[in-house]
Design a protein around this motif. Structure first.
Motif, PDB file in Angstrom:
ATOM      1  N   ASN A   1      -4.494  95.598  73.072  1.00 39.67           N
ATOM      2  CA  ASN A   1      -3.372  96.628  73.864  1.00 39.67           C
ATOM      3  C   ASN A   1      -1.457  96.590  73.825  1.00 39.67           C
ATOM      4  OD1 ASN A   1      -2.592  93.688  74.613  1.00 39.67           O
ATOM      5  ND2 ASN A   1      -2.613  94.397  76.362  1.00 39.67           N
ATOM      6  N   LYS A   2      -0.555  96.457  72.324  1.00 41.51           N
ATOM      7  CA  LYS A   2      -0.028  96.255  72.301  1.00 41.51           C
ATOM      8  C   LYS A   2       0.359  96.973  71.387  1.00 41.51           C
ATOM      9  CE  LYS A   2      -0.630  92.014  71.335  1.00 41.51           C
ATOM     10  NZ  LYS A   2      -2.256  91.545  72.097  1.00 41.51           N
TER      11      LYS A   2
ATOM     12  N   ASN B   1      -4.142  86.161  75.226  1.00 41.57           N
ATOM     13  CA  ASN B   1      -4.665  86.386  76.317  1.00 41.57           C
ATOM     14  C   ASN B   1      -3.022  85.607  77.228  1.00 41.57           C
ATOM     15  OD1 ASN B   1      -7.820  86.238  76.678  1.00 41.57           O
ATOM     16  ND2 ASN B   1      -8.027  84.196  75.809  1.00 41.57           N
ATOM     17  N   VAL B   2      -2.385  85.940  76.224  1.00 40.81           N
ATOM     18  CA  VAL B   2      -1.048  86.313  76.296  1.00 40.81           C
ATOM     19  C   VAL B   2      -0.631  86.731  77.515  1.00 40.81           C
ATOM     20  CG1 VAL B   2       0.203  87.087  75.276  1.00 40.81           C
ATOM     21  CG2 VAL B   2       1.161  85.565  75.804  1.00 40.81           C
ATOM     22  N   LEU B   3      -0.116  86.573  79.027  1.00 37.30           N
ATOM     23  CA  LEU B   3       0.125  87.338  79.249  1.00 37.30           C
ATOM     24  C   LEU B   3       1.782  88.520  79.004  1.00 37.30           C
ATOM     25  CD1 LEU B   3       0.143  85.567  82.935  1.00 37.30           C
ATOM     26  CD2 LEU B   3      -1.275  87.146  82.071  1.00 37.30           C
TER      27      LEU B   3
ATOM     28  N   ASN C   1       8.530  85.033  72.862  1.00 35.82           N
ATOM     29  CA  ASN C   1       9.743  84.754  72.219  1.00 35.82           C
ATOM     30  C   ASN C   1       9.081  83.141  70.935  1.00 35.82           C
ATOM     31  OD1 ASN C   1      12.878  84.494  71.798  1.00 35.82           O
ATOM     32  ND2 ASN C   1      12.435  81.865  72.074  1.00 35.82           N
ATOM     33  N   GLU C   2       7.822  82.538  71.329  1.00 38.08           N
ATOM     34  CA  GLU C   2       7.859  81.448  70.443  1.00 38.08           C
ATOM     35  C   GLU C   2       7.020  82.167  69.424  1.00 38.08           C
ATOM     36  OE1 GLU C   2       5.484  78.598  72.374  1.00 38.08           O
ATOM     37  OE2 GLU C   2       7.750  77.653  73.301  1.00 38.08           O
ATOM     38  N   TRP C   3       6.540  83.233  69.608  1.00 34.23           N
ATOM     39  CA  TRP C   3       5.604  83.615  68.449  1.00 34.23           C
ATOM     40  C   TRP C   3       6.492  84.283  67.784  1.00 34.23           C
ATOM     41  CZ3 TRP C   3       5.555  89.274  68.495  1.00 34.23           C
ATOM     42  CH2 TRP C   3       5.234  89.477  66.855  1.00 34.23           C
TER      43      TRP C   3
ATOM     44  N   LEU D   1       8.552  94.893  71.037  1.00 40.05           N
ATOM     45  CA  LEU D   1       7.035  94.401  70.832  1.00 40.05           C
ATOM     46  C   LEU D   1       6.987  95.033  72.503  1.00 40.05           C
ATOM     47  CD1 LEU D   1       4.613  93.183  70.813  1.00 40.05           C
ATOM     48  CD2 LEU D   1       5.700  91.020  71.731  1.00 40.05           C
ATOM     49  N   ILE D   2       5.931  95.829  72.342  1.00 35.01           N
ATOM     50  CA  ILE D   2       5.935  96.960  73.737  1.00 35.01           C
ATOM     51  C   ILE D   2       3.690  96.661  74.223  1.00 35.01           C
ATOM     52  CG2 ILE D   2       5.643  99.368  74.536  1.00 35.01           C
ATOM     53  CD1 ILE D   2       7.465  99.923  71.597  1.00 35.01           C
ATOM     54  N   PHE D   3       4.497  96.081  75.361  1.00 32.87           N
ATOM     55  CA  PHE D   3       2.804  96.586  75.944  1.00 32.87           C
ATOM     56  C   PHE D   3       2.924  97.774  76.791  1.00 32.87           C
ATOM     57  CE2 PHE D   3       3.530  91.902  75.581  1.00 32.87           C
ATOM     58  CZ  PHE D   3       2.318  91.389  75.671  1.00 32.87           C
ATOM     59  N   PRO D   4       2.544  99.145  76.770  1.00 32.82           N
ATOM     60  CA  PRO D   4       2.747  99.760  77.404  1.00 32.82           C
ATOM     61  C   PRO D   4       2.152 100.145  78.780  1.00 32.82           C
ATOM     62  CG  PRO D   4       1.240  99.866  75.129  1.00 32.82           C
ATOM     63  CD  PRO D   4       1.896  99.240  75.547  1.00 32.82           C
ATOM     64  N   PHE D   5       0.670  99.317  78.762  1.00 33.81           N
ATOM     65  CA  PHE D   5       0.797  99.904  80.484  1.00 33.81           C
ATOM     66  C   PHE D   5       1.315  99.520  81.159  1.00 33.81           C
ATOM     67  CE2 PHE D   5      -3.467  99.958  76.822  1.00 33.81           C
ATOM     68  CZ  PHE D   5      -4.166 101.488  77.545  1.00 33.81           C
TER      69      PHE D   5
END
Length: 247
Positions: free
Chosen positions: A27-28, A65-67, A75-77, A110-114
């Motif tokens: 979903n990203k 499962n990262v929120l 940021n760590e990723w 990095l986009i979470f569109p929903f």
């Protein structure tokens, strides 16, 4: 979700050292743009590798499962992704020594569109903008001009005419100094488009003109083409690239 990526060699350069891509995982969405460093052998190869390696790390190593609003984990990723990219660039340059001085910029979203969450990462002087009816620059060019202004050595007006002001203070390469920065934007930003550009575009298309083109009732493909053509009309002396992601 719609998007477009366009890149043009431009009017002066013999080859295109810009690279841009939009990729998807679950979903990203990850939008990336690199501008390989001219004057350093292998700028285009470095841009190729950074795009390829970043996409690989995105698809294979994004934490499960990262929120979407876990800023610390994301940021760590990103920092771990940069380490992965850097290690691979060093390995590549050890095998092919002629590429040891290669380098590139990187701007990414990095986009979470929903959830309409946007994480912006930047190294160098490629740019990311957010458009919500108006255009907002959300990265800062990492160059001598901005560094000296922040250090109080020059005023913004004085820095405008600094001969070597565009010289990068941060980029990605096997042995380059890298100082990443970033921002986070939530749904309150009312973002409609995320726009990534190389300096061959944003140095030759002013912000009001970019806004006017983005406001037009035309396709994303047509918007991107108009931006590139306008840069050419203003005698852009570099490669010209843009990625637009509609939220």
């Amino acid at each position: 979700m719609d998007f477009v990526v366009k890149s043009d060699k431009g009017l002066v350069r013999s080859k295109n050292e810009d690279r841009a891509k939009v990729c998807f995982h679950e979903n990203k969405v990850l939008a990336m743009l690199c501008d390989g460093m001219g004057g350093h052998f292998g700028g285009d190869k470095c841009a190729d590798l950074v795009i390829e390696l970043f996409e690989q790390y995105f698809k294979e190593n994004f934490p499960e499962n990262v929120l979407y609003n876990d800023k610390k984990a994301i940021n760590e990723w990103f920092i771990n992704a940069l380490e992965f990219i850097k290690d691979n660039l060093i390995e590549f340059s050890n095998r092919f020594y002629k590429y040891s001085d290669m380098g590139t910029t990187l701007t990414a979203a990095l986009i979470f569109p929903f959830e309409k969450y946007i994480y912006v990462f930047n190294i160098g002087d490629s740019r990311t903008y957010i458009y919500n009816g108006l255009l907002h620059l959300v990265t800062e060019d990492q160059n001598v001009r901005n560094t000296w202004v922040k250090q109080g050595k020059l005023t913004k007006k004085e820095a405008t005419n600094l001969v070597f002001g565009n010289q990068l203070t941060s980029c990605i390469g096997p042995f380059k100094k890298m100082t990443p920065d970033g921002n986070v934007f939530n749904k309150d930003s009312n973002c409609k488009y995320v726009v990534l550009t190389s300096d061959g575009l944003h140095n030759f298309v002013d912000k009001p003109t970019m806004e006017i083109i983005l406001q037009k009732s035309i396709s994303l493909d047509e918007k991107a083409s108009e931006l590139i053509e306008f840069a050419k009309k203003n005698d852009s002396n570099d490669n010209i690239s843009v990625a637009i992601v509609e939220i």
